[in-house]
Design a protein around this motif. Structure first.
Motif, PDB file in Angstrom:
ATOM      1  N   CYS A  58      27.073  14.388  -0.755  1.00 59.44           N
ATOM      2  CA  CYS A  58      26.943  15.221   0.443  1.00 59.44           C
ATOM      3  C   CYS A  58      27.532  16.610   0.205  1.00 59.44           C
ATOM      4  N   GLY A  90      21.905   4.357   9.091  1.00 57.83           N
ATOM      5  CA  GLY A  90      20.890   5.389   8.909  1.00 57.83           C
ATOM      6  C   GLY A  90      19.724   5.258   9.863  1.00 57.83           C
ATOM      7  N   SER A 129      29.146   8.931  -1.629  1.00 57.31           N
ATOM      8  CA  SER A 129      28.524   9.680  -0.534  1.00 57.31           C
ATOM      9  C   SER A 129      29.247  11.002  -0.284  1.00 57.31           C
ATOM     10  N   ASN A 165      25.611   7.942  10.849  1.00 54.16           N
ATOM     11  CA  ASN A 165      25.532   7.905   9.387  1.00 54.16           C
ATOM     12  C   ASN A 165      26.873   7.521   8.764  1.00 54.16           C
ATOM     13  N   ASN A 168      24.412  11.797  15.393  1.00 49.72           N
ATOM     14  CA  ASN A 168      23.735  11.494  14.131  1.00 49.72           C
ATOM     15  C   ASN A 168      24.738  11.332  12.995  1.00 49.72           C
ATOM     16  N   MET A 169      25.689  12.259  12.924  1.00 51.03           N
ATOM     17  CA  MET A 169      26.701  12.180  11.865  1.00 51.03           C
ATOM     18  C   MET A 169      27.563  10.929  12.019  1.00 51.03           C
ATOM     19  N   ASN A 200      21.403  14.406   6.575  1.00 47.19           N
ATOM     20  CA  ASN A 200      20.906  13.112   7.019  1.00 47.19           C
ATOM     21  C   ASN A 200      20.368  12.302   5.848  1.00 47.19           C
ATOM     22  N   SER A 235      23.811  11.619   3.654  1.00 44.60           N
ATOM     23  CA  SER A 235      24.790  11.075   4.600  1.00 44.60           C
ATOM     24  C   SER A 235      26.087  10.510   4.018  1.00 44.60           C
ATOM     25  N   GLN A 292      29.011   8.085   4.220  1.00 47.26           N
ATOM     26  CA  GLN A 292      29.190   6.761   4.822  1.00 47.26           C
ATOM     27  C   GLN A 292      30.586   6.248   4.512  1.00 47.26           C
TER      28      GLN A 292
END
Length: 188
Positions: free
Chosen positions: A170, A100, A166, A95, A91-92, A132, A135, A137
């Motif tokens: 984050c 996404g 980001s 992202n 998932n990371m 999430n 995220s 990026q």
């Protein structure tokens, strides 16, 4: 959600009926055509990256990615669930590549693995949801694809501002989750 869209679209159509009644149907048709073109443009981007993510998962690279990100995941998510950590790593990575929507399946799988059966979200689940949402990026491929399909002459100019914004959002979001969890523990 359909009610939200209804109350957004209805005033627009009413306004257009008063402002330029003969344009209502043509505008609706041209907007639909533009939406389909955009979906087709994004379909190529997502097909490539989802394929790469599937290859990463099937080749065992996701396990190596999980091992690489393991110290960060254990510190940030406070999770010892190896299967959940693997999905969190995918998932990371999705992202970070700016995918996404492609990150959603691994995020859902991670949430299912983090579910402990209680009615309250665990710290790990809350952290995953927050990270999430904001995220980090490094390569915002979806936005670059959108800019490219809109005819931008310099669609990659957003990379540095995206990385900076980001990282800041984050970091702040993770800080807030840790802060609120500390207050919650003190309150008990």
């Amino acid at each position: 959600m359909s009610k939200v869209w209804f109350f957004m679209v209805l005033p627009s159509i009413i306004f257009l009926l008063f402002k330029n009644p003969e344009a209502v149907v043509s505008e609706m048709l041209s907007s639909g055509e533009q939406a389909v073109k955009l979906c087709i443009n994004l379909l190529g981007i997502y097909a490539i990256w989802l394929g790469i993510i599937e290859i990463v998962d099937k080749s065992g690279l996701s396990s190596k990615l999980e091992k690489l990100l393991s110290p960060i995941i254990k510190f940030v998510f406070k999770s010892d669930n190896k299967e959940a950590n693997k999905y969190i790593a995918i998932n990371m990575a999705s992202n970070i590549l700016g995918l996404g929507n492609a990150a959603t399946p691994s995020g859902i799988n991670a949430m299912q693995k983090l579910d402990d059966g209680s009615t309250k979200a665990s710290f790990s689940a809350i952290m995953l949801l927050v990270i999430n949402s904001v995220s980090i990026q490094f390569l915002p491929t979806t936005i670059i694809g959108l800019r490219e399909s809109a005819g931008s002459t310099s669609s990659t100019d957003i990379i540095l501002p995206t990385i900076i914004s980001s990282l800041l959002t984050c970091t702040f979001a993770v800080f807030l989750v840790f802060l609120f969890s500390k207050f919650k523990r003190k309150g008990k």
